[in-house]
Design a protein around this motif. Sequence first.
Motif, mmCIF file in Angstrom:
data_model
loop_
_atom_site.group_PDB
_atom_site.id
_atom_site.type_symbol
_atom_site.label_atom_id
_atom_site.label_comp_id
_atom_site.label_asym_id
_atom_site.label_seq_id
_atom_site.Cartn_x
_atom_site.Cartn_y
_atom_site.Cartn_z
ATOM 1 N N GLU A 135 20.070 40.850 62.409
ATOM 2 C CA GLU A 135 20.972 39.734 62.704
ATOM 3 C C GLU A 135 21.649 39.300 61.410
ATOM 4 O O GLU A 135 21.044 38.668 60.551
ATOM 5 C CB GLU A 135 20.220 38.560 63.332
ATOM 6 C CG GLU A 135 21.143 37.395 63.678
ATOM 7 C CD GLU A 135 20.466 36.333 64.518
ATOM 8 O OE1 GLU A 135 20.539 35.145 64.130
ATOM 9 O OE2 GLU A 135 19.864 36.689 65.552
ATOM 10 N N THR A 136 22.901 39.644 61.257
ATOM 11 C CA THR A 136 23.649 39.348 60.040
ATOM 12 C C THR A 136 24.228 37.936 60.092
ATOM 13 O O THR A 136 24.107 37.233 61.106
ATOM 14 C CB THR A 136 24.783 40.368 59.864
ATOM 15 O OG1 THR A 136 25.684 40.263 60.984
ATOM 16 C CG2 THR A 136 24.231 41.789 59.791
ATOM 17 N N ILE A 156 26.673 33.334 62.985
ATOM 18 C CA ILE A 156 27.831 32.450 63.199
ATOM 19 C C ILE A 156 28.323 32.569 64.639
ATOM 20 O O ILE A 156 28.613 31.560 65.294
ATOM 21 C CB ILE A 156 28.955 32.803 62.204
ATOM 22 C CG1 ILE A 156 28.531 32.440 60.779
ATOM 23 C CG2 ILE A 156 30.253 32.089 62.570
ATOM 24 C CD1 ILE A 156 29.452 32.981 59.706
ATOM 25 N N TYR A 157 28.396 33.800 65.141
ATOM 26 C CA TYR A 157 28.866 34.007 66.521
ATOM 27 C C TYR A 157 27.943 33.329 67.532
ATOM 28 O O TYR A 157 28.411 32.646 68.460
ATOM 29 C CB TYR A 157 28.952 35.508 66.802
ATOM 30 C CG TYR A 157 29.277 35.831 68.239
ATOM 31 C CD1 TYR A 157 30.590 35.772 68.704
ATOM 32 C CD2 TYR A 157 28.264 36.198 69.134
ATOM 33 C CE1 TYR A 157 30.887 36.054 70.026
ATOM 34 C CE2 TYR A 157 28.567 36.486 70.453
ATOM 35 C CZ TYR A 157 29.873 36.417 70.890
ATOM 36 O OH TYR A 157 30.166 36.702 72.203
ATOM 37 N N LYS A 158 26.639 33.497 67.366
ATOM 38 C CA LYS A 158 25.694 32.905 68.307
ATOM 39 C C LYS A 158 25.727 31.381 68.257
ATOM 40 O O LYS A 158 25.612 30.713 69.297
ATOM 41 C CB LYS A 158 24.283 33.419 68.023
ATOM 42 C CG LYS A 158 24.074 34.878 68.403
ATOM 43 C CD LYS A 158 22.638 35.306 68.153
ATOM 44 C CE LYS A 158 22.406 36.733 68.637
ATOM 45 N NZ LYS A 158 21.008 37.181 68.397
ATOM 46 N N ARG A 182 26.527 25.767 71.487
ATOM 47 C CA ARG A 182 27.854 25.813 70.853
ATOM 48 C C ARG A 182 27.908 24.877 69.645
ATOM 49 O O ARG A 182 28.687 23.935 69.582
ATOM 50 C CB ARG A 182 28.948 25.444 71.857
ATOM 51 C CG ARG A 182 29.210 26.510 72.886
ATOM 52 C CD ARG A 182 30.227 26.045 73.916
ATOM 53 N NE ARG A 182 31.453 25.610 73.298
ATOM 54 C CZ ARG A 182 32.471 26.413 72.958
ATOM 55 N NH1 ARG A 182 32.375 27.713 73.175
ATOM 56 N NH2 ARG A 182 33.570 25.938 72.435
ATOM 57 N N ASN A 183 27.073 25.169 68.665
ATOM 58 C CA ASN A 183 27.011 24.341 67.455
ATOM 59 C C ASN A 183 28.156 24.736 66.518
ATOM 60 O O ASN A 183 27.963 25.473 65.548
ATOM 61 C CB ASN A 183 25.662 24.517 66.760
ATOM 62 C CG ASN A 183 24.509 24.104 67.649
ATOM 63 O OD1 ASN A 183 24.552 23.056 68.285
ATOM 64 N ND2 ASN A 183 23.484 24.930 67.699
ATOM 65 N N LEU A 184 29.331 24.233 66.823
ATOM 66 C CA LEU A 184 30.502 24.591 66.029
ATOM 67 C C LEU A 184 30.379 24.097 64.594
ATOM 68 O O LEU A 184 30.890 24.732 63.673
ATOM 69 C CB LEU A 184 31.768 24.016 66.678
ATOM 70 C CG LEU A 184 32.073 24.511 68.088
ATOM 71 C CD1 LEU A 184 33.314 23.824 68.637
ATOM 72 C CD2 LEU A 184 32.278 26.018 68.100
ATOM 73 N N ASN A 185 29.709 22.975 64.400
ATOM 74 C CA ASN A 185 29.540 22.461 63.034
ATOM 75 C C ASN A 185 28.659 23.385 62.200
ATOM 76 O O ASN A 185 28.947 23.650 61.029
ATOM 77 C CB ASN A 185 28.961 21.053 63.075
ATOM 78 C CG ASN A 185 27.665 20.974 63.876
ATOM 79 O OD1 ASN A 185 27.399 21.817 64.731
ATOM 80 N ND2 ASN A 185 26.855 19.970 63.614
ATOM 81 N N VAL A 186 27.571 23.896 62.808
ATOM 82 C CA VAL A 186 26.685 24.804 62.086
ATOM 83 C C VAL A 186 27.402 26.130 61.801
ATOM 84 O O VAL A 186 27.294 26.691 60.698
ATOM 85 C CB VAL A 186 25.393 25.052 62.889
ATOM 86 C CG1 VAL A 186 24.488 26.036 62.160
ATOM 87 C CG2 VAL A 186 24.662 23.745 63.132
ATOM 88 N N ALA A 187 28.130 26.643 62.799
ATOM 89 C CA ALA A 187 28.870 27.893 62.610
ATOM 90 C C ALA A 187 29.927 27.751 61.519
ATOM 91 O O ALA A 187 30.107 28.657 60.696
ATOM 92 C CB ALA A 187 29.532 28.306 63.923
#
Length: 324
Positions: free
Chosen positions: A269-270, A275-277, A284-289
Amino acid sequence: MATSSTTSTGSKADAKRPKHLAKRKNHNKWGYIFVTPFFLFFLIFNFYPMFYTIYLSFTDLAGWATEANFVGFQNFERLYNNQLFRNSVFNTMILWLVNFFPQIILAFILAYWFTNRRMNLKATGFFKSMFYLPNIITAASVALIFSSLFSYPRGPLNLIMLDWGLISSPVDFFRSVLATRLIVSFIQFWMWYGQTTIVLQAGILGIDENLFDAARVDGATDWQSFTKITMPLMKPITLYVLVTSLIGGLQIFDIPYLLTGGGPAQSVETMMIFIYKQAFQGGRNLNVASTASVFLLIMTSILSLIIFNSFRDKKLKKTVKGVK
């Protein structure tokens, strides 16, 4: 009389100049018109998303919410304490290092063989095309091919190894952390060594042949010519290959995701899969991504600067220190 004729000629030239300049201005505007679409697309699809991602890394935007609250560096602290993200950074570096070093070594060897006049290899064009071919195949097709080859229990590789008596029972390669990492690294190596070879060969062909002729006259061997002439003059090309490979290696996504989705045990898992997951699965943690994307940008920039600095000429470094 001469003075008056010169004056009249100068006045005629001055009278004609504005029209000529006006025509040039009319032609020059088309250059700006032709490059305008590029800048528009760059601003809309590159510049704006990049800065919006940086903005989101300082907010709490998640799920399907439309409003974001500023939270400062909390996301960076959470990311630092996130063990899954740490593992993704480690996996990304391992996969890149394991595939890059064999790739650059083999590419240098092949480029040297293809450009060596004494060896005068035949059908080099055919071999270069065959080596470059994996780079043309789509990642989805490559993942499907290797998934079939290493499938359990009746994949071609398992059947061959059983027939040869190398194993007593089928091996589930994609349940082994080591095997999965080696397979993904080999695929990356196999897909990109051909392009690296062509780039290095182009760099070698750009070196003045007179240098090699002079070395042969002085009695230098092929290996001495390669180490004393080719390698030093190949620094800019080697730097280009190293930096582009680093950028591509840190952004690896398609092969490990299509093969196993990042498993087993998140062994492949790169950072891009992480980021995609985070962005498109689960909560859908857009802030974490976004925070992980900013970290990836910073990491790529720092490593690239380190590589650039390591390739700087020693004399230039001494000169810069002397100026300071």
